[in-house]
Design a protein around this motif. Structure first.
Motif, short mmCIF file in Angstrom:
data_model
loop_
_atom_site.label_atom_id
_atom_site.label_comp_id
_atom_site.label_asym_id
_atom_site.label_seq_id
_atom_site.Cartn_x
_atom_site.Cartn_y
_atom_site.Cartn_z
N ASP A 54 0.88 -1.23 -0.07
CA ASP A 54 0.17 0.00 0.03
C ASP A 54 0.79 1.43 -0.05
O ASP A 54 0.60 2.14 -1.02
N ARG A 55 2.07 1.25 0.82
CA ARG A 55 2.92 2.40 0.94
C ARG A 55 3.39 2.60 -0.59
O ARG A 55 3.87 3.96 -0.91
N TRP A 56 3.84 1.75 -1.22
CA TRP A 56 4.29 1.81 -2.73
C TRP A 56 3.61 2.85 -3.46
O TRP A 56 4.21 3.86 -4.19
N PHE A 57 2.33 3.08 -3.34
CA PHE A 57 1.64 4.22 -4.06
C PHE A 57 1.72 5.69 -3.48
O PHE A 57 1.89 6.43 -4.24
N ASP A 58 1.88 5.76 -2.09
CA ASP A 58 2.40 6.94 -1.73
C ASP A 58 3.87 7.33 -1.99
O ASP A 58 4.15 8.70 -2.43
N ILE A 92 -12.69 -6.38 -8.69
CA ILE A 92 -12.21 -7.71 -8.58
C ILE A 92 -10.80 -7.28 -8.09
O ILE A 92 -10.10 -7.02 -9.02
N GLY A 93 -10.42 -7.86 -7.06
CA GLY A 93 -8.89 -7.78 -6.58
C GLY A 93 -8.76 -6.39 -6.05
O GLY A 93 -7.79 -5.72 -6.49
N VAL A 94 -9.68 -5.93 -5.25
CA VAL A 94 -9.64 -4.56 -4.65
C VAL A 94 -8.35 -4.20 -3.80
O VAL A 94 -8.07 -3.05 -3.80
N GLY A 95 -7.49 -5.11 -3.34
CA GLY A 95 -6.38 -4.71 -2.51
C GLY A 95 -6.74 -3.93 -1.62
O GLY A 95 -7.60 -4.03 -0.98
N SER A 96 -5.95 -2.70 -1.39
CA SER A 96 -6.25 -1.94 -0.50
C SER A 96 -7.22 -0.71 -0.88
O SER A 96 -7.20 0.30 -0.04
N GLY A 97 -7.77 -0.79 -1.77
CA GLY A 97 -8.77 0.09 -2.31
C GLY A 97 -8.12 1.41 -2.84
O GLY A 97 -9.05 2.57 -2.99
N ARG A 98 -6.95 1.43 -3.37
CA ARG A 98 -6.28 2.67 -3.67
C ARG A 98 -7.12 3.33 -5.04
O ARG A 98 -6.93 4.30 -5.60
#
Length: 192
Positions: free
Chosen positions: A16-20, A46-52
């Protein structure tokens, strides 16, 4: 638990931090999707992950096998279901739009997920797929990235033709490339 699922479960924070840490890439991908994802009606990722992607695109429901990532999606306001795309726990013809963002590379066989997406979509519904192309610049770059590589070294990348075939074989009569940049593509399919 398979190694890939374990990587997501135990490294959800890094993922998730990768996007930041890469806001320009995240912003560019979000912009590409924003132009393709319909904003009206019920949306599912589908495959929502962290919702980013679901949260800023107004997609209210997501499904993912990771408990850790799903918790992050819920914190972003996305209602989540623990599960997999091959067996979607929803009735036929319920969604207006479905998003799969960088998901097909993680699937053992993407075709059943396309079939399930088709089943869930209402007539004239839209399936939007964002994916990293096989042999593209992005696929090569991520193989050696410390964080992304942890998740993407052992995946299967597909070509535009492969993905178009998945759409057509699942029943989508209208398939088009919405955008393509450096080996990242957004393809849109419409159900009749």
């Amino acid at each position: 638990m398979n190694p890939l699922r374990q990587a997501f479960e135990y490294n959800a924070g890094d993922y998730d931090r990768w996007f930041d840490d890469h806001p320009h890439i995240y912003s560019a991908q979000l912009s590409m999707l924003r132009d393709a994802v319909p904003t009206d009606g019920l949306g599912l990722e589908i495959g929502v992950g962290s919702g980013r992607f679901a949260a800023p695109l107004g997609i209210s429901i997501g499904i993912d096998p990771s408990l850790a990532l799903s918790a992050r999606a819920r914190a972003r306001g996305v209602e989540t279901v623990i599960g997999v795309g091959e067996h979607l726990p929803f009735r036929d013809n319920t969604c207006d739009a479905i998003l799969m963002m960088t998901v097909i590379c993680f699937l053992d066989d993407p075709f059943p997920v396309f079939q399930e997406a088709y089943r869930l979509l209402k007539p004239s519904g839209t399936l939007v797929l964002g994916f990293i192309e096989r042999d593209g610049a992005i696929a090569r770059k991520y193989q050696n990235d410390d964080v992304k590589g942890r998740f993407l070294r052992s995946v299967t990348y597909y070509s535009i033709d492969d993905v178009t075939t998945f759409y057509r074989d699942a029943g989508f009569p209208e398939v088009s490339i919405a955008e393509r940049v450096r080996g990242f593509s957004v393809i849109v399919g419409k159900k009749q």
